[in-house]
Design an enzyme around this catalytic site. Structure first.
Site, mmCIF file in Angstrom:
data_model
loop_
_atom_site.group_PDB
_atom_site.id
_atom_site.type_symbol
_atom_site.label_atom_id
_atom_site.label_comp_id
_atom_site.label_asym_id
_atom_site.label_seq_id
_atom_site.Cartn_x
_atom_site.Cartn_y
_atom_site.Cartn_z
ATOM 1 N N ASN A 1 126.566 70.911 53.227
ATOM 2 C CA ASN A 1 125.289 71.615 52.989
ATOM 3 C C ASN A 1 124.761 71.560 51.708
ATOM 4 O O ASN A 1 125.458 72.473 50.972
ATOM 5 C CB ASN A 1 124.874 72.869 53.867
ATOM 6 C CG ASN A 1 123.649 73.554 53.574
ATOM 7 O OD1 ASN A 1 122.703 72.935 53.032
ATOM 8 N ND2 ASN A 1 123.739 74.837 53.859
ATOM 9 N N TRP A 2 124.097 70.777 51.022
ATOM 10 C CA TRP A 2 123.798 70.786 49.707
ATOM 11 C C TRP A 2 122.682 71.700 49.300
ATOM 12 O O TRP A 2 122.622 72.190 48.188
ATOM 13 C CB TRP A 2 123.346 69.471 49.250
ATOM 14 C CG TRP A 2 124.154 68.287 48.796
ATOM 15 C CD1 TRP A 2 125.822 68.330 49.274
ATOM 16 C CD2 TRP A 2 124.335 67.205 48.275
ATOM 17 N NE1 TRP A 2 126.442 67.236 48.929
ATOM 18 C CE2 TRP A 2 125.546 66.666 48.339
ATOM 19 C CE3 TRP A 2 123.436 66.632 47.641
ATOM 20 C CZ2 TRP A 2 125.609 65.256 47.564
ATOM 21 C CZ3 TRP A 2 123.483 65.140 46.965
ATOM 22 C CH2 TRP A 2 124.620 64.663 46.865
ATOM 23 N N LYS A 3 122.286 72.339 50.234
ATOM 24 C CA LYS A 3 121.273 73.376 50.171
ATOM 25 C C LYS A 3 119.986 72.995 48.988
ATOM 26 O O LYS A 3 119.851 71.627 49.153
ATOM 27 C CB LYS A 3 121.882 74.818 49.585
ATOM 28 C CG LYS A 3 122.908 75.225 50.327
ATOM 29 C CD LYS A 3 123.394 76.642 50.316
ATOM 30 C CE LYS A 3 124.633 76.876 51.039
ATOM 31 N NZ LYS A 3 124.804 78.196 51.034
ATOM 32 N N HIS B 1 120.541 78.433 59.723
ATOM 33 C CA HIS B 1 121.246 78.991 58.816
ATOM 34 C C HIS B 1 120.801 80.346 58.258
ATOM 35 O O HIS B 1 119.794 80.779 58.195
ATOM 36 C CB HIS B 1 121.197 78.165 57.649
ATOM 37 C CG HIS B 1 122.074 78.223 56.519
ATOM 38 N ND1 HIS B 1 122.304 79.372 55.635
ATOM 39 C CD2 HIS B 1 123.307 77.608 56.284
ATOM 40 C CE1 HIS B 1 123.214 79.169 54.816
ATOM 41 N NE2 HIS B 1 123.916 78.147 55.398
ATOM 42 N N GLU C 1 120.801 81.734 55.545
ATOM 43 C CA GLU C 1 119.794 81.921 54.271
ATOM 44 C C GLU C 1 118.264 81.704 54.887
ATOM 45 O O GLU C 1 117.448 82.034 54.301
ATOM 46 C CB GLU C 1 120.117 80.787 53.475
ATOM 47 C CG GLU C 1 121.361 81.308 52.736
ATOM 48 C CD GLU C 1 122.038 79.985 52.010
ATOM 49 O OE1 GLU C 1 121.505 79.229 51.839
ATOM 50 O OE2 GLU C 1 123.192 80.455 51.541
ATOM 51 N N GLU D 1 129.243 81.270 60.849
ATOM 52 C CA GLU D 1 129.237 81.106 59.379
ATOM 53 C C GLU D 1 129.038 82.611 59.288
ATOM 54 O O GLU D 1 127.798 83.392 59.177
ATOM 55 C CB GLU D 1 128.209 80.490 58.907
ATOM 56 C CG GLU D 1 128.328 78.882 58.939
ATOM 57 C CD GLU D 1 127.687 78.464 57.749
ATOM 58 O OE1 GLU D 1 128.235 77.541 56.854
ATOM 59 O OE2 GLU D 1 126.152 78.572 57.531
ATOM 60 N N GLY E 1 129.332 81.495 50.338
ATOM 61 C CA GLY E 1 128.987 81.519 48.880
ATOM 62 C C GLY E 1 129.884 82.792 47.940
ATOM 63 O O GLY E 1 129.500 82.892 46.939
ATOM 64 N N SER F 1 132.776 79.772 52.240
ATOM 65 C CA SER F 1 133.872 79.648 51.286
ATOM 66 C C SER F 1 135.077 78.716 51.598
ATOM 67 O O SER F 1 136.300 79.091 51.446
ATOM 68 C CB SER F 1 133.950 81.135 51.030
ATOM 69 O OG SER F 1 133.012 81.712 50.557
ATOM 70 N N GLY G 1 129.388 74.563 51.924
ATOM 71 C CA GLY G 1 128.184 74.597 51.116
ATOM 72 C C GLY G 1 128.549 74.190 49.719
ATOM 73 O O GLY G 1 128.736 72.856 49.375
HETATM 74 C C1 PEP Z 1 126.856 77.460 53.844
HETATM 75 O O1 PEP Z 1 125.897 77.973 53.471
HETATM 76 O O2 PEP Z 1 126.700 76.880 54.999
HETATM 77 C C2 PEP Z 1 128.312 77.640 53.323
HETATM 78 C C3 PEP Z 1 129.357 77.319 54.091
HETATM 79 O O3 PEP Z 1 128.414 78.030 52.088
HETATM 80 P P1 PEP Z 1 129.621 78.069 51.128
HETATM 81 O O4 PEP Z 1 130.767 77.070 51.644
HETATM 82 O O5 PEP Z 1 129.232 77.714 49.758
HETATM 83 O O6 PEP Z 1 130.154 79.458 51.349
#
Ligand code: PEP
Length: 244
Positions: A8-10, A92, A94, A162, A168, A207, A228
């Site tokens: 997921n490049w956000k 998600h 976010e 998640e 993050g 993470s 992410g």
């Molecule tokens: C995400 O936002 O889907 C995610 C898993 O982010 P990260 O890997 O950066 O924690």
């Protein structure tokens, strides 16, 4: 079963970043996982073209529930499919936290994804306060119940667990905590969908890095990873894929 690894490049990535996507495709040889990248919507079409003929699928990060209309700034599931996406991340944290997305709205978006022929990746996860008050399993199973429309039964989709506090942050749950939540999600899916609920891949996200991917991916009921930050660089993402 083949693990699913989704990046997921956000809100990251310009046209120059497509070389990272290409490097993922080139580095995949011999990988046992099925891999997808979800860039921002501005890059979906170009990434789909750049990865045509490779094993890497392309997905969106969100969609509107409606097919078209006066919704300035939004993108429909049909538009993502038209641009070459085959998957879409929905619900998600976010978006749940930052845009007030409820389970009902996520459920409507899942219906839209099916209508457009996209495979939904439905995200659920508890906040730190919810975990610390002992409510993680209740919160997550309620999100699973509320975010999956009846039209999804028997269809191909993915679930992603998640924990909000792990996204993050560099923090991850223990493997026991991951296994416990994945088992609860699996039980909910089976109650709801019968035998087909036993086959839905449940991804872990939060993470995931090359250094912890292998142990997370070998945890019971973990069918893959939603990644992410570590999906932005091909070398890191390939390191995670190697752990599958
Ligand atoms: C995400 O936002 O889907 C995610 C898993 O982010 P990260 O890997 O950066 O924690």
């Amino acid at each position: 079963m083949e693990k699913r690894i989704v990046g997921n490049w956000k809100m990251n990535g310009l046209s120059t970043s497509l070389r990272e996507a290409r490097a993922v495709a080139d580095g995949l040889r011999g990988a046992s996982a099925r891999v997808a990248l979800c860039p921002p919507s501005t890059l979906v079409e170009r990434m789909a073209r750049a990865l045509a003929g490779t094993e890497v699928q392309v997905g969106g990060q969100d969609c509107r529930a409606e097919e078209s209309g006066a919704f300035t700034g939004d993108v429909s599931a049909e538009m993502l499919a038209d641009a070459g996406a085959v998957l879409v991340i929905l619900g998600h944290s976010e978006r749940r936290a930052g845009f007030g997305e409820t389970d009902d709205l996520v459920s409507a978006k899942v219906g839209a994804a099916l209508r457009a022929g996209l495979q939904p990746i439905v995200c659920v996860g508890e906040t730190l306060a919810e975990r610390e008050s002992g409510r993680a399993l209740d919160v997550v199973t309620a999100q699973v119940r509320g975010s999956l429309p009846a039209s999804l039964d028997g269809k191909d989709f993915l679930l992603a667990y998640e924990p909000v506090w792990a996204i993050g942050t560099g923090l991850t749950p223990t493997l026991e905590q991951i296994a416990e939540v994945h088992a609860a999600i699996r039980a909910e899916l089976v109650v709801r969908q019968g035998p087909s609920g036993a086959r839905v891949p449940i991804l872990y996200g939060g993470s995931v890095k090359p250094g912890n991917a292998a142990e997370i991916l070998s945890t019971p009921e973990v069918g893959g990873a939603l990644v992410g930050g570590a999906s932005l660089k091909a070398a890191d993402f390939l390191g995670i894929i190697a752990g599958a």
